[in-house]
Design a protein around this motif. Structure first.
Motif, PDB file in Angstrom:
ATOM      1  N   LYS A 184       0.844  -1.190   0.000  1.00  0.00           N
ATOM      2  CA  LYS A 184       0.000   0.000   0.000  1.00  0.00           C
ATOM      3  C   LYS A 184       0.878   1.238   0.000  1.00  0.00           C
ATOM      4  O   LYS A 184       1.951   1.251   0.631  1.00  0.00           O
ATOM      5  CB  LYS A 184      -0.896   0.032   1.230  1.00  0.00           C
ATOM      6  CG  LYS A 184      -0.126   0.033   2.531  1.00  0.00           C
ATOM      7  CD  LYS A 184      -0.921   0.585   3.697  1.00  0.00           C
ATOM      8  CE  LYS A 184      -1.012   2.101   3.667  1.00  0.00           C
ATOM      9  NZ  LYS A 184      -1.630   2.640   4.899  1.00  0.00           N
ATOM     10  N   ALA A 202      -5.034   7.038  -0.440  1.00  0.00           N
ATOM     11  CA  ALA A 202      -6.381   7.618  -0.348  1.00  0.00           C
ATOM     12  C   ALA A 202      -6.483   8.901  -1.163  1.00  0.00           C
ATOM     13  O   ALA A 202      -5.552   9.703  -1.210  1.00  0.00           O
ATOM     14  CB  ALA A 202      -6.720   7.890   1.108  1.00  0.00           C
ATOM     15  N   GLU A 256     -10.916   5.158   4.370  1.00  0.00           N
ATOM     16  CA  GLU A 256     -10.584   6.098   3.303  1.00  0.00           C
ATOM     17  C   GLU A 256     -10.748   5.417   1.946  1.00  0.00           C
ATOM     18  O   GLU A 256     -10.539   4.211   1.829  1.00  0.00           O
ATOM     19  CB  GLU A 256      -9.159   6.637   3.486  1.00  0.00           C
ATOM     20  CG  GLU A 256      -8.102   5.560   3.681  1.00  0.00           C
ATOM     21  CD  GLU A 256      -6.742   6.108   4.117  1.00  0.00           C
ATOM     22  OE1 GLU A 256      -6.694   7.186   4.738  1.00  0.00           O
ATOM     23  OE2 GLU A 256      -5.734   5.451   3.818  1.00  0.00           O
ATOM     24  N   LEU A 309       0.018   8.574   2.009  1.00  0.00           N
ATOM     25  CA  LEU A 309       0.317  10.005   1.894  1.00  0.00           C
ATOM     26  C   LEU A 309       0.692  10.386   0.460  1.00  0.00           C
ATOM     27  O   LEU A 309       1.588  11.189   0.234  1.00  0.00           O
ATOM     28  CB  LEU A 309       1.394  10.394   2.919  1.00  0.00           C
ATOM     29  CG  LEU A 309       1.097   9.896   4.345  1.00  0.00           C
ATOM     30  CD1 LEU A 309       2.160  10.348   5.326  1.00  0.00           C
ATOM     31  CD2 LEU A 309      -0.282  10.348   4.830  1.00  0.00           C
ATOM     32  N   SER A 351       0.147   2.566   9.335  1.00  0.00           N
ATOM     33  CA  SER A 351      -1.209   2.473   9.917  1.00  0.00           C
ATOM     34  C   SER A 351      -2.093   1.423   9.250  1.00  0.00           C
ATOM     35  O   SER A 351      -3.316   1.396   9.475  1.00  0.00           O
ATOM     36  CB  SER A 351      -1.956   3.830   9.890  1.00  0.00           C
ATOM     37  OG  SER A 351      -1.166   4.881  10.371  1.00  0.00           O
ATOM     38  N   LYS A 363      -4.420  13.752   2.639  1.00  0.00           N
ATOM     39  CA  LYS A 363      -3.915  12.855   3.672  1.00  0.00           C
ATOM     40  C   LYS A 363      -2.718  13.473   4.383  1.00  0.00           C
ATOM     41  O   LYS A 363      -2.597  13.406   5.605  1.00  0.00           O
ATOM     42  CB  LYS A 363      -3.511  11.521   3.032  1.00  0.00           C
ATOM     43  CG  LYS A 363      -4.671  10.645   2.642  1.00  0.00           C
ATOM     44  CD  LYS A 363      -5.391  10.063   3.858  1.00  0.00           C
ATOM     45  CE  LYS A 363      -4.393   9.419   4.805  1.00  0.00           C
ATOM     46  NZ  LYS A 363      -5.060   8.870   5.984  1.00  0.00           N
TER      47      LYS A 363
HETATM   48  C1  OOG Z   1      -0.923   6.929   7.322  1.00  0.00           C
HETATM   49  C2  OOG Z   1      -1.334   6.071   6.172  1.00  0.00           C
HETATM   50  C3  OOG Z   1      -1.723   6.877   4.961  1.00  0.00           C
HETATM   51  C4  OOG Z   1      -2.961   6.843   2.737  1.00  0.00           C
HETATM   52  O1  OOG Z   1      -3.728   6.252   1.974  1.00  0.00           O
HETATM   53  O2  OOG Z   1      -2.572   7.993   2.529  1.00  0.00           O
HETATM   54  C5  OOG Z   1      -2.505   6.114   3.948  1.00  0.00           C
HETATM   55  C6  OOG Z   1      -2.119   7.438   8.127  1.00  0.00           C
HETATM   56  O3  OOG Z   1      -2.908   8.237   7.611  1.00  0.00           O
HETATM   57  O4  OOG Z   1      -2.248   7.036   9.285  1.00  0.00           O
HETATM   58  O5  OOG Z   1      -2.818   4.955   4.057  1.00  0.00           O
END
Ligand code: OOG
Ligand code: MG
Length: 257
Positions: free
Chosen positions: A59, A228, A104, A62, A158, A67
């Motif tokens: 994945k 996201a 998201e 950011l 995360s 985000k």
């Molecule tokens: C970090 C993971 C960011 C995205 O799609 O941007 C993420 C977080 O927001 O905790 O998965």
């Protein structure tokens, strides 16, 4: 000089996830930099593999301004996905298994044959077999969902769970598709795939480049979440969540009440 205790930090983060118990940030206290944080992430993955989980893809995190602004970290990051994190489309999740889950809307790729490291992706449709709307369920293991760059990298960015909707052949353009995140039938977030690095196809270039720095190669058959398109929204018990991506359709999940 003795470096940070990679195995010990991975154990603390792994236990926090297993017991849905928030912990304090670790990077400042342990001197963890981004490279060591990716080593922690690898140790966390190994912990999952040791208990029988399978690595099924990667994945990106950011890859959108929305985000970056939401979490206050402005670097593109990547993490690992395992089979146990996958929730079937329309499936049920238990919010009690997480600390402070958020959802998201994302775009998923099913990877085909990828170029050798250092080679550019020629034709995107050679590298990607299919695309799908997706939902990522993120759950920072840090209290208050607050972290630094090395902290979030160590915490497998995360990652907690994900849903992939129906696959479609790669459409002509992916760079300007409308994206909605609905909670209980109400629009909670509106965006566009253009928010993902201008074009979600770029997330794959970044994924190849950034993982290559750590000796990781993307594989045929892997899933790839491009990141996201909007800010994430807290997932409450009983909520019905739907991500809608223009031309690609929908992915959904329900949180048990
Ligand atoms: C970090 C993971 C960011 C995205 O799609 O941007 C993420 C977080 O927001 O905790 O998965
Ligand atoms: Mg995400």
């Amino acid at each position: 000089m003795i470096g940070p205790d990679v195995a010990g930090i991975a154990e603390r983060l792994g236990l926090a996830a297993d017991t849905a118990t928030a912990i304090g940030q670790l990077a400042a206290e342990t001197g963890l930099d981004v490279d060591a944080a990716y080593a922690v992430q690898t140790a966390l993955l190994q912990r999952r593999l040791d208990r029988g989980e399978r690595l099924v893809g990667l994945k990106m995190g950011l890859t959108s301004r929305a985000k970056m602004a939401q979490v206050g970290v402005d670097e593109v990051i990547w993490g690992r996905l395992t089979d146990v994190m996958r929730v079937p489309d329309g499936g049920i999740v238990d919010t009690g298994a997480y600390i402070h889950p958020r959802v998201e809307p994302e775009v998923a790729f099913l990877l085909d044959r990828l170029p050798e490291p250092g080679e550019p992706i020629g034709d995107f449709t050679d590298a990607v077999r299919a695309v799908a709307p997706a939902i990522e369920l993120i759950d920072s293991r840090y209290a208050d969902f607050t972290f630094s760059l090395p902290d979030v990298v160590a915490d497998n960015t995360s990652a907690a769970a994900f849903v992939v909707g129906p696959w479609s052949p790669v459409p002509d353009g992916l760079e300007n598709l409308g994206v909605l995140l609905e909670i209980d039938g109400r629009v909670a977030q509106v965006g566009s795939t253009a928010a993902i690095l201008g074009d979600p196809r770029r997330a794959l270039d970044e994924g190849i480049r950034l993982t290559g720095r750590h000796g990781v190669r993307l594989r045929e058959g892997w899933l790839f979440l491009a990141g996201a398109a909007t800010a994430a929204v807290p997932l409450r018990p009983g909520a019905h969540v739907r991500a809608v991506v223009e031309k690609l359709g929908t992915a959904s999940l329900r949180a048990a009440s």
